[in-house]
Structures are given as C-alpha cells and as structure tokens.
Design a protein around this motif. Sequence first.
Motif, PDB file in Angstrom:
ATOM      1  N   TYR A 158       0.797  -1.233   0.000  1.00  0.00           N
ATOM      2  CA  TYR A 158       0.000   0.000   0.000  1.00  0.00           C
ATOM      3  C   TYR A 158       0.828   1.281   0.000  1.00  0.00           C
ATOM      4  N   ARG A 159       2.093   1.156  -0.386  1.00  0.00           N
ATOM      5  CA  ARG A 159       2.905   2.369  -0.524  1.00  0.00           C
ATOM      6  C   ARG A 159       2.855   2.832  -1.972  1.00  0.00           C
ATOM      7  N   HIS A 160       2.934   4.151  -2.161  1.00  0.00           N
ATOM      8  CA  HIS A 160       3.071   4.718  -3.491  1.00  0.00           C
ATOM      9  C   HIS A 160       4.508   4.457  -3.930  1.00  0.00           C
ATOM     10  N   ILE A 161       4.719   4.377  -5.224  1.00  0.00           N
ATOM     11  CA  ILE A 161       6.075   4.087  -5.719  1.00  0.00           C
ATOM     12  C   ILE A 161       7.075   5.119  -5.181  1.00  0.00           C
ATOM     13  N   THR A 162       6.636   6.367  -5.009  1.00  0.00           N
ATOM     14  CA  THR A 162       7.553   7.381  -4.483  1.00  0.00           C
ATOM     15  C   THR A 162       7.883   7.141  -3.017  1.00  0.00           C
ATOM     16  N   GLU A 163       7.061   6.368  -2.329  1.00  0.00           N
ATOM     17  CA  GLU A 163       7.342   6.029  -0.931  1.00  0.00           C
ATOM     18  C   GLU A 163       8.201   4.766  -0.827  1.00  0.00           C
ATOM     19  N   ILE A 164       8.194   3.967  -1.876  1.00  0.00           N
ATOM     20  CA  ILE A 164       8.973   2.729  -1.886  1.00  0.00           C
ATOM     21  C   ILE A 164      10.450   3.021  -2.129  1.00  0.00           C
ATOM     22  N   VAL A 165      10.710   3.878  -3.117  1.00  0.00           N
ATOM     23  CA  VAL A 165      12.114   4.174  -3.440  1.00  0.00           C
ATOM     24  C   VAL A 165      12.769   4.894  -2.272  1.00  0.00           C
ATOM     25  N   ASP A 166      13.990   4.603  -2.053  1.00  0.00           N
ATOM     26  CA  ASP A 166      14.802   5.235  -1.011  1.00  0.00           C
ATOM     27  C   ASP A 166      14.259   5.047   0.405  1.00  0.00           C
ATOM     28  N   TRP A 167      13.487   3.977   0.640  1.00  0.00           N
ATOM     29  CA  TRP A 167      12.953   3.702   1.982  1.00  0.00           C
ATOM     30  C   TRP A 167      14.069   3.724   3.021  1.00  0.00           C
ATOM     31  N   ASN A 168      15.182   3.083   2.709  1.00  0.00           N
ATOM     32  CA  ASN A 168      16.290   2.969   3.670  1.00  0.00           C
ATOM     33  C   ASN A 168      17.038   4.277   3.881  1.00  0.00           C
ATOM     34  N   LYS A 169      16.786   5.267   3.044  1.00  0.00           N
ATOM     35  CA  LYS A 169      17.467   6.559   3.196  1.00  0.00           C
ATOM     36  C   LYS A 169      16.615   7.564   3.953  1.00  0.00           C
ATOM     37  N   ARG A 170      15.365   7.205   4.220  1.00  0.00           N
ATOM     38  CA  ARG A 170      14.476   8.110   4.954  1.00  0.00           C
ATOM     39  C   ARG A 170      14.704   7.963   6.458  1.00  0.00           C
ATOM     40  N   THR A 171      14.286   8.985   7.175  1.00  0.00           N
ATOM     41  CA  THR A 171      14.393   8.935   8.632  1.00  0.00           C
ATOM     42  C   THR A 171      13.280   8.044   9.183  1.00  0.00           C
ATOM     43  N   ASP A 172      13.451   7.607  10.418  1.00  0.00           N
ATOM     44  CA  ASP A 172      12.402   6.813  11.069  1.00  0.00           C
ATOM     45  C   ASP A 172      11.095   7.598  11.147  1.00  0.00           C
ATOM     46  N   LEU A 173      11.196   8.888  11.364  1.00  0.00           N
ATOM     47  CA  LEU A 173      10.005   9.731  11.445  1.00  0.00           C
ATOM     48  C   LEU A 173       9.265   9.755  10.101  1.00  0.00           C
ATOM     49  N   GLU A 174      10.013   9.894   9.026  1.00  0.00           N
ATOM     50  CA  GLU A 174       9.403   9.884   7.688  1.00  0.00           C
ATOM     51  C   GLU A 174       8.745   8.533   7.402  1.00  0.00           C
ATOM     52  N   ASN A 175       9.443   7.449   7.714  1.00  0.00           N
ATOM     53  CA  ASN A 175       8.894   6.116   7.458  1.00  0.00           C
ATOM     54  C   ASN A 175       7.692   5.821   8.346  1.00  0.00           C
ATOM     55  N   SER A 176       7.704   6.318   9.564  1.00  0.00           N
ATOM     56  CA  SER A 176       6.546   6.133  10.442  1.00  0.00           C
ATOM     57  C   SER A 176       5.324   6.847   9.878  1.00  0.00           C
ATOM     58  N   ALA A 177       5.533   8.027   9.317  1.00  0.00           N
ATOM     59  CA  ALA A 177       4.430   8.771   8.702  1.00  0.00           C
ATOM     60  C   ALA A 177       3.887   8.007   7.490  1.00  0.00           C
ATOM     61  N   ILE A 178       4.771   7.410   6.720  1.00  0.00           N
ATOM     62  CA  ILE A 178       4.346   6.602   5.573  1.00  0.00           C
ATOM     63  C   ILE A 178       3.531   5.410   6.050  1.00  0.00           C
ATOM     64  N   LEU A 179       3.973   4.766   7.120  1.00  0.00           N
ATOM     65  CA  LEU A 179       3.242   3.612   7.641  1.00  0.00           C
ATOM     66  C   LEU A 179       1.849   3.987   8.119  1.00  0.00           C
ATOM     67  N   GLN A 180       1.688   5.182   8.636  1.00  0.00           N
ATOM     68  CA  GLN A 180       0.351   5.641   9.032  1.00  0.00           C
ATOM     69  C   GLN A 180      -0.548   5.771   7.808  1.00  0.00           C
ATOM     70  N   MET A 181      -0.003   6.309   6.722  1.00  0.00           N
ATOM     71  CA  MET A 181      -0.789   6.425   5.485  1.00  0.00           C
ATOM     72  C   MET A 181      -1.093   5.046   4.910  1.00  0.00           C
ATOM     73  N   VAL A 182      -0.125   4.134   5.011  1.00  0.00           N
ATOM     74  CA  VAL A 182      -0.310   2.764   4.533  1.00  0.00           C
ATOM     75  C   VAL A 182      -1.489   2.101   5.254  1.00  0.00           C
ATOM     76  N   ALA A 183      -1.552   2.282   6.564  1.00  0.00           N
ATOM     77  CA  ALA A 183      -2.645   1.693   7.347  1.00  0.00           C
ATOM     78  C   ALA A 183      -3.996   2.240   6.885  1.00  0.00           C
ATOM     79  N   GLN A 184      -4.059   3.534   6.613  1.00  0.00           N
ATOM     80  CA  GLN A 184      -5.303   4.140   6.134  1.00  0.00           C
ATOM     81  C   GLN A 184      -5.688   3.608   4.760  1.00  0.00           C
ATOM     82  N   ARG A 185      -4.696   3.477   3.882  1.00  0.00           N
ATOM     83  CA  ARG A 185      -4.970   2.967   2.530  1.00  0.00           C
ATOM     84  C   ARG A 185      -5.481   1.536   2.571  1.00  0.00           C
ATOM     85  N   LYS A 186      -4.903   0.733   3.453  1.00  0.00           N
ATOM     86  CA  LYS A 186      -5.335  -0.660   3.553  1.00  0.00           C
ATOM     87  C   LYS A 186      -6.789  -0.737   4.017  1.00  0.00           C
TER      88      LYS A 186
END
Length: 85
Positions: free
Chosen positions: A22-50
């Motif tokens: 449930y991630r957008h392609i722009t959220e998939i790329v460079d996952w490992n280069k993002r901060t934990d805060l950024e990835n946590s925000a993405i995971l919140q959106m992922v939960a909503q999308r699911k």
Amino acid sequence: MVESPCVACCRLSSDKFCVGCYRHITEIVDWNKRTDLENSAILQMVAQRKIQAEQAGLLNADTAVPTTAITQAEWQAAKTAARMK
C-alpha cells in the motif's frame, strides 16, 4: 529502524500504489534513506490505505484492481523525483 511493510508483491495499481504494501512508488524508493520519522508517517498512510481498500472490496479477488509490475523506467523516475525533494 522502521521496518519496510514490503510483502514482496510489487504490483502497482493504475495510481502507482503497490497492492501488497500500500505504498506509493515514491514512498517505496529510497525507503532505507528516509528517517524513522518519515517512514513512520508513511506507515500511518499505509494503514489508512489498507482500510480504504478493504472497505472498497479491493482486496477481494473478484473486485481487485488491475495491476502491473514496477518497470525500470517507473523506478528510475520515482528515484529522480525523490532526490529532487
């Protein structure tokens, strides 16, 4: 470190959202280069999308949206866009 929600499905809807994680392609790329805060925000959106996909019946095989594999061109375009932010 925030773990990726990847389930090794890697199939994109027409809106470029992976139907596995449930991630957008722009959220998939460079996952490992993002901060934990950024990835946590993405995971919140992922939960909503699911939840939205479940409510819309998009997880049901009979009503599932058509998907395509991520192409090299899509991946490169998303990486370029991520770097420009």
